[in-house]
Motif scaffolding. Structure first.
Motif, PDB file in Angstrom:
ATOM      1  N   GLY B 328      -6.027   1.441   4.279  1.00 31.19           N
ATOM      2  CA  GLY B 328      -4.677   0.841   4.161  1.00 31.19           C
ATOM      3  C   GLY B 328      -4.829  -0.178   2.995  1.00 31.19           C
ATOM      4  O   GLY B 328      -3.824  -0.798   2.774  1.00 31.19           O
ATOM      5  N   LEU B 329      -6.107  -0.248   2.193  1.00 34.49           N
ATOM      6  CA  LEU B 329      -6.044  -1.406   1.457  1.00 34.49           C
ATOM      7  C   LEU B 329      -5.417  -0.928  -0.120  1.00 34.49           C
ATOM      8  O   LEU B 329      -4.913  -1.691  -0.620  1.00 34.49           O
ATOM      9  N   LEU B 330      -5.645   0.477  -0.149  1.00 32.10           N
ATOM     10  CA  LEU B 330      -4.916   0.869  -1.096  1.00 32.10           C
ATOM     11  C   LEU B 330      -3.700   2.123  -0.639  1.00 32.10           C
ATOM     12  O   LEU B 330      -4.288   3.136  -0.254  1.00 32.10           O
ATOM     13  N   PRO B 331      -2.643   1.831  -0.693  1.00 31.21           N
ATOM     14  CA  PRO B 331      -1.617   2.892  -0.094  1.00 31.21           C
ATOM     15  C   PRO B 331      -1.566   3.931  -1.056  1.00 31.21           C
ATOM     16  O   PRO B 331      -1.656   3.812  -2.275  1.00 31.21           O
ATOM     17  N   PRO B 332      -1.848   5.358  -0.616  1.00 26.86           N
ATOM     18  CA  PRO B 332      -1.793   6.552  -1.450  1.00 26.86           C
ATOM     19  C   PRO B 332      -0.620   6.835  -2.077  1.00 26.86           C
ATOM     20  O   PRO B 332       0.457   6.540  -1.530  1.00 26.86           O
ATOM     21  N   ASP B 333      -0.438   7.526  -3.238  1.00 28.56           N
ATOM     22  CA  ASP B 333       0.713   8.217  -3.758  1.00 28.56           C
ATOM     23  C   ASP B 333       1.265   9.291  -2.871  1.00 28.56           C
ATOM     24  O   ASP B 333       2.428   9.539  -2.767  1.00 28.56           O
ATOM     25  N   LYS B 334       0.377   9.892  -2.245  1.00 27.66           N
ATOM     26  CA  LYS B 334       0.801  11.226  -1.451  1.00 27.66           C
ATOM     27  C   LYS B 334      -0.240  11.704  -0.490  1.00 27.66           C
ATOM     28  O   LYS B 334      -1.259  11.053  -0.689  1.00 27.66           O
ATOM     29  N   GLY B 335       0.136  12.262   0.721  1.00 28.19           N
ATOM     30  CA  GLY B 335      -0.676  12.681   1.475  1.00 28.19           C
ATOM     31  C   GLY B 335      -0.562  11.516   2.746  1.00 28.19           C
ATOM     32  O   GLY B 335       0.009  10.545   2.544  1.00 28.19           O
ATOM     33  N   LYS B 336      -1.341  11.752   3.843  1.00 27.51           N
ATOM     34  CA  LYS B 336      -1.236  10.903   4.898  1.00 27.51           C
ATOM     35  C   LYS B 336      -2.616  10.914   5.668  1.00 27.51           C
ATOM     36  O   LYS B 336      -3.692  11.653   5.610  1.00 27.51           O
ATOM     37  N   ILE B 337      -2.745   9.775   6.284  1.00 30.54           N
ATOM     38  CA  ILE B 337      -4.053   9.533   7.135  1.00 30.54           C
ATOM     39  C   ILE B 337      -3.781   9.609   8.558  1.00 30.54           C
ATOM     40  O   ILE B 337      -2.509   8.689   9.197  1.00 30.54           O
ATOM     41  N   LEU B 338      -4.218  10.316   9.416  1.00 31.85           N
ATOM     42  CA  LEU B 338      -3.967  10.512  10.915  1.00 31.85           C
ATOM     43  C   LEU B 338      -5.246   9.845  11.839  1.00 31.85           C
ATOM     44  O   LEU B 338      -6.229  10.046  11.115  1.00 31.85           O
ATOM     45  N   MET B 339      -5.105   9.181  12.588  1.00 34.88           N
ATOM     46  CA  MET B 339      -5.912   8.693  13.350  1.00 34.88           C
ATOM     47  C   MET B 339      -5.795   8.996  14.932  1.00 34.88           C
ATOM     48  O   MET B 339      -4.457   8.804  15.464  1.00 34.88           O
ATOM     49  N   ASN B 340      -6.529   9.784  15.357  1.00 36.27           N
ATOM     50  CA  ASN B 340      -6.263  10.204  16.736  1.00 36.27           C
ATOM     51  C   ASN B 340      -5.109  11.051  16.754  1.00 36.27           C
ATOM     52  O   ASN B 340      -4.329  11.036  17.678  1.00 36.27           O
ATOM     53  N   GLY B 341      -4.875  11.882  15.713  1.00 39.20           N
ATOM     54  CA  GLY B 341      -3.599  12.540  15.640  1.00 39.20           C
ATOM     55  C   GLY B 341      -2.094  11.811  15.158  1.00 39.20           C
ATOM     56  O   GLY B 341      -1.247  12.705  15.117  1.00 39.20           O
ATOM     57  N   GLU B 342      -2.251  10.434  15.329  1.00 39.16           N
ATOM     58  CA  GLU B 342      -1.147   9.657  14.961  1.00 39.16           C
ATOM     59  C   GLU B 342      -1.214   9.377  13.500  1.00 39.16           C
ATOM     60  O   GLU B 342      -2.279   8.711  12.826  1.00 39.16           O
ATOM     61  N   GLU B 343      -0.106   9.391  12.740  1.00 41.00           N
ATOM     62  CA  GLU B 343      -0.048   9.072  11.527  1.00 41.00           C
ATOM     63  C   GLU B 343      -0.222   7.587  11.183  1.00 41.00           C
ATOM     64  O   GLU B 343       0.763   6.855  11.881  1.00 41.00           O
ATOM     65  N   MET B 344      -1.075   7.033  10.254  1.00 42.11           N
ATOM     66  CA  MET B 344      -0.975   5.780  10.220  1.00 42.11           C
ATOM     67  C   MET B 344      -0.012   5.189   8.913  1.00 42.11           C
ATOM     68  O   MET B 344      -0.016   6.172   7.766  1.00 42.11           O
ATOM     69  N   PRO B 345       0.587   4.078   9.080  1.00 43.77           N
ATOM     70  CA  PRO B 345       1.240   3.488   7.976  1.00 43.77           C
ATOM     71  C   PRO B 345       0.443   3.379   6.692  1.00 43.77           C
ATOM     72  O   PRO B 345      -0.691   3.170   6.816  1.00 43.77           O
ATOM     73  N   PRO B 346       0.927   3.651   5.475  1.00 41.91           N
ATOM     74  CA  PRO B 346       0.084   3.760   4.294  1.00 41.91           C
ATOM     75  C   PRO B 346      -0.553   2.333   3.969  1.00 41.91           C
ATOM     76  O   PRO B 346      -1.758   2.284   3.599  1.00 41.91           O
ATOM     77  N   SER B 347       0.080   1.138   4.215  1.00 40.83           N
ATOM     78  CA  SER B 347      -0.411  -0.017   3.884  1.00 40.83           C
ATOM     79  C   SER B 347      -1.018  -0.859   5.209  1.00 40.83           C
ATOM     80  O   SER B 347      -0.354  -0.706   6.179  1.00 40.83           O
ATOM     81  N   TYR B 348      -2.138  -1.486   4.987  1.00 44.57           N
ATOM     82  CA  TYR B 348      -2.648  -2.144   6.266  1.00 44.57           C
ATOM     83  C   TYR B 348      -1.616  -3.361   6.657  1.00 44.57           C
ATOM     84  O   TYR B 348      -1.579  -3.650   7.677  1.00 44.57           O
ATOM     85  N   LYS B 349      -0.618  -3.479   5.759  1.00 48.36           N
ATOM     86  CA  LYS B 349       0.169  -4.690   6.186  1.00 48.36           C
ATOM     87  C   LYS B 349       1.215  -4.151   7.094  1.00 48.36           C
ATOM     88  O   LYS B 349       1.759  -5.015   7.931  1.00 48.36           O
ATOM     89  N   GLN B 350       1.389  -2.998   7.085  1.00 51.54           N
ATOM     90  CA  GLN B 350       2.539  -2.327   8.155  1.00 51.54           C
ATOM     91  C   GLN B 350       1.755  -1.849   9.259  1.00 51.54           C
ATOM     92  O   GLN B 350       2.541  -1.539  10.254  1.00 51.54           O
TER      93      GLN B 350
END
Lengths: 318, 550
Positions: B328-350
């Motif tokens: 989450g240090l660099l929010p992506p332009d597109k796409g998503k990150i899932l952890m154990n099937g749950e979508e992570m907010p793009p930025s570590y701040k969220q």
């Protein structure tokens, strides 16, 4: 080079904005001076009517923001108003004094900057030797002594005892350039002594900081002699901090010379400012302060540009 | 005098060097002998602290600041360097003995053009006029197969790539046609594909001019390609010396054998869990950019619990950027990150504390990743306190437990500061700090590349053990394929921000490969002394540079 131009323009814009803020501060500060300006100018014997007439003539009956914008509008067009004391336009009062200050500052700078950088390079080369320490002690002594003290010491030894240089640096119109240099030598020397240490020590420090870099070791391993390692390999990479300190000191030479001017009775802008403050000649005070602020801003801008121009990465982009 | 005696170029006897630390002089090289003949290439190998560079520099009669040559003799072509004047010693440097540094990018002066730095020594020694020397530089650039040999010298160092700079530095060392060149880890900072070009260039030019060389490296496979003779050093002492063939086939000393054995650590490969297991981390179609520059293009891969995914590629391929997107240090332009099937907010701040806790990082440079002014117990205790809310006695016993996990005696290390530890120990503290958050997923960013091989192996074994015990998922960012071989279950190959190939390790290491994977794999130096020669023949000697640009 397009990049450099944009940076310069951006800084110039920021500088103008800073100048605007400073103008507000200056105006506010003058407003805060205790007492009524009209009364101060007219003296204690003035009648109420006289004071009132003076206030109206000066526009003091208007609200401060109105007066500020009127002043600002004038200042932008180069009209700083009329001096309350001499009744002549402020620009005419300031111009010759400012020219004198610039002359003295340039005189001191022409001596001080080369000496400081040269000395900085030499002490970097002979770092941690006796020479380095002596140079450090001497320059630190000169920087820690107040200017007026240095000035009086110089007057005592170079002026009074030996008679080599005049103790008083008054000017007149029909002096030759050489006479001018001779007459103003002592104030210039005082200022040189005050600013050399700072620039020299920065030169020394920025060179020594680079001596541990791999490219300095490489230069040594190519058999490059010690002085050339410093001058050719370290110095070109050390310019940015040096230039910044030089600019700061140049600004000081222009704006911080009040004491030196008083000691040597030199007709510069510093003396003018002090006189104007005591006599409540606020148009002159405001104009002087604005000139000082502009000097600082312009010299710092010049330092930034200089630092960019000496950085090969910015000068020669990929 | 026999003819053979005349042949000796450099004769070092009982060399002792001292270093200044803690206000006293400590001997760091304890009486090393070294004899080098004209035209011979000697490889000096050993771990960091073995004194390789110090000895290499001493061969030039040079000691770094804070070091001094305290005993022994260094005889270069009949001249005794320890007793001669500094001026005479300096007159040898650059002229008769030249030096090629580890990082050409740092060792070229950023303020001058390459060719001006090249001509400095020959002009200074009045061997050549400036223009002649420039002409010679261009010829050397051409021999070293630099692109645009007539123009490249007029560039500044920052305008030229790392591999090209390293070759330009070799050309610079040749400027005065020295009798001896010291190569101090000249390819360590380069990618494998670039390393080959530089190795080939160095070997050719040393051959052509019959220059003697001391080749310093910690990479055995590299030294096998370059050296006629190999000398192994350990903590300022010689372990053994032999010609390359003998040394590789039958090393005598145990230490040498242990160096040779390092690459054999390999743990069993695991395969993905079957059924409907959810990956711990799922990277899905990520695009990311730094400002206007696009650095990741449609990157996707999954990491399952208890498994290690190695992400490999050259520098600039987007490996570390992928890690920054996952954390989450660099929010992506597109796409998503899932952890154990749950979508992570793009930025570590969220992200919530719980979401942050799951993914932790271990960094390449433990030196810079640990605050030198903070005690070990606080470095490890801080995340335990932050994520776990532990306090007082519970916190202390958690820190002790973590120190036990990383095999450092708690009573001994609890209240020490990072600078008191060795490189390997610091990296272990980095691991403990990541574990303190009790994560399910750890990103290891080049964690072993700054370490010596034996120490690195210890770290890999530790990580492997922790994975088994705690069922951790690892993402292993590395450019070292030997590390990949030893620890990975799956491999993702990246190039210029794209995934070019991915799959289980055994499949990835078995042909047929994607051409880029093939290039990476074939560029890893092997112990066989003929490896480079054979490889260059296969690729065609004249286009090594082009081969790397595939």
């Amino acid at each position: 080079m397009g990049g450099v131009l944009t940076i310069v323009l951006k800084r110039l814009g920021l500088g103008l904005f800073t100048l605007f803020i400073i103008s507000v501060l200056i105006f506010g500060a003058v407003e805060l001076l205790p007492g009524d300006i009209a009364e101060a100018v007219l003296g204690q014997g003035a009648t109420k009517e006289n004071v009132q007439a003076m206030r109206e003539a000066l526009g003091l009956d208007k609200a401060a923001p109105v007066r500020y914008f009127e002043w600002l509008a004038g200042a932008v067009t180069g009209n700083f108003g009329v001096s309350l004391i001499s009744q002549s336009p402020v620009t005419e009062v300031i111009a010759p004094r400012f020219a004198n200050t610039l002359f003295l500052a340039s005189y001191a700078a022409v001596i001080a900057v080369p000496i400081a950088i040269l000395l900085g390079v030499v002490v970097a080369l002979f770092r941690d030797t006796l020479f380095d320490r002596v140079a450090n002690v001497l320059t630190l002594t000169s920087i820690s002594s107040p200017e007026f003290f240095l000035g009086y010491v110089l007057i005592l030894y170079l002026g009074v005892k030996t008679g080599m240089f005049p103790s008083i640096a008054t000017l007149n119109d029909n002096m030759t350039f050489l006479e001018l240099l001779h007459r103003t030598f002592l104030p210039a020397l005082t200022m040189v002594l005050v600013v050399v240490a700072h620039m020299m020590r920065m030169t020394r420090a920025s060179i020594i900081a680079l001596l541990a870099s791999p490219y300095i070791e490489m230069a040594r391993l190519k058999g490059t002699p010690g002085w050339k390692v410093i001058v050719k390999h370290a110095l070109p990479n050390a310019w940015a901090p040096i230039i910044n300190v030089v600019a700061l000191n140049l600004a000081y030479l222009i704006t911080g010379v009040v004491l030196v001017e008083v000691v040597f009775v030199y007709p510069g802008i510093g003396q003018l400012l002090v006189d104007a403050v005591t006599k409540r000649d606020f148009p002159v005070v405001q104009a002087c302060c604005l000139i000082f602020a502009a000097t600082f801003i312009l010299l710092n801008l010049a330092a930034d540009v200089g630092a960019i121009l000496t950085n090969p990465r910015l000068r020669h982009p990929k | 005098m026999t003819g053979k005696k005349k042949d000796v170029l450099l004769d070092i006897k009982d060399l002792r060097i001292e270093g200044y630390s803690d206000e006293k002089w400590i001997e760091i090289v304890h009486g090393v002998d070294l004899t080098l003949h004209r035209g011979e290439v000697m490889g000096l190998i050993g771990e960091s602290g073995a004194g390789k560079s110090t000895i290499g520099l001493a061969a030039m009669g040079f000691a770094r600041d804070g070091c001094r040559i305290s005993g022994g003799s260094i005889e270069f072509d009949g001249m005794e360097l320890t007793t001669t004047s500094e001026a005479d010693r300096r007159a040898l440097r650059g002229a008769r003995i030249a030096y090629v540094a580890q990082s050409a990018a740092a060792s070229f002066n950023p303020a001058h053009k390459l060719i001006d730095q090249h001509t400095e020594a020959p002009v200074h020694y009045r061997m050549r006029k400036r223009l002649e020397s420039q002409e010679d530089a261009m010829e050397l650039y051409e021999r070293l197969r630099l692109p645009n040999p007539r123009d490249i010298g007029f560039r500044y160092p920052h305008q030229v790539s790392g591999g090209q700079l390293q070759r330009a530095m070799t050309a610079m060392a040749m400027a005065c046609r020295p009798d001896l060149i010291i190569f101090d880890e000249p390819t360590t900072a380069l990618d494998v594909t670039t390393q080959i070009e530089v190795l080939a260039a160095i070997r050719d030019i040393v051959d052509q001019f019959n220059t003697a060389a001391i080749y310093i490296t910690h990479d055995l496979a590299v030294v096998a390609q370059m050296a006629d003779v190999i000398k192994v050093l350990l903590k300022g002492d010689e372990v053994e010396e032999a010609d390359t063939e003998t040394m590789l086939k039958s090393p005598k000393e145990d230490y040498t054998k242990s160096l040779w054995a390092v690459r054999s650590f390999q743990r069993e490969q695991k395969s993905r869990p079957t059924g409907d297991a959810v990956p711990v981390v799922s990277v899905q179609e990520i695009d990311a950019s730094y400002g206007p520059t696009k650095v990741l293009d449609n990157v996707s891969f999954d990491v399952y619990a208890g498994m290690t995914v190695a992400v490999v590629g050259e520098s600039g391929s987007g490996k570390s950027t992928t890690a920054r997107v996952i954390t989450g240090l660099l929010p992506p332009d597109k796409g998503k990150i899932l952890m154990n099937g749950e979508e992570m907010p793009p930025s570590y701040k969220q992200r919530s504390k719980e979401e942050l806790r799951k993914a932790q990082m271990i960094y390449q440079m433990a030196d810079t990743a640990l605050n030198p002014k903070v005690r070990i117990c606080d470095i490890i205790g801080r995340p335990a306190q932050f994520y776990g809310g532990l306090k007082g006695g519970a916190l202390k016993s958690r820190v002790d437990e973590l120190l036990d996990l990383i095999e450092l005696e708690p009573s001994q290390y609890y209240s020490r500061f990072p600078p008191e530890l060795s490189g390997g120990q610091k990296q272990r503290i980095g691991i403990a700090r990541a574990l303190a958050a009790d994560p399910t997923f750890i990103i290891c960013d080049e964690v072993t590349s700054a370490l010596d091989q034996l120490v690195a192996e210890g770290i890999l074994k530790l990580l492997d053990r922790l994975q088994k015990e705690l069922n951790l998922a690892y993402m292993f960012i590395t450019h070292d394929l030997a590390t990949v071989r030893s620890i990975a279950d799956e491999v993702v190959v990246m190039k210029q921000g794209k995934v070019v190939e991915q799959g289980p390790k055994d499949v990835m290491f078995t042909p047929p490969h994607h051409p880029y994977t093939d290039l990476l794999l074939s560029s890893v130096p092997e112990m066989d002394p003929n490896w480079l020669t054979t490889l260059l023949e296969e690729r065609g000697v004249d286009n090594v540079g082009e081969a790397a640009d595939v």
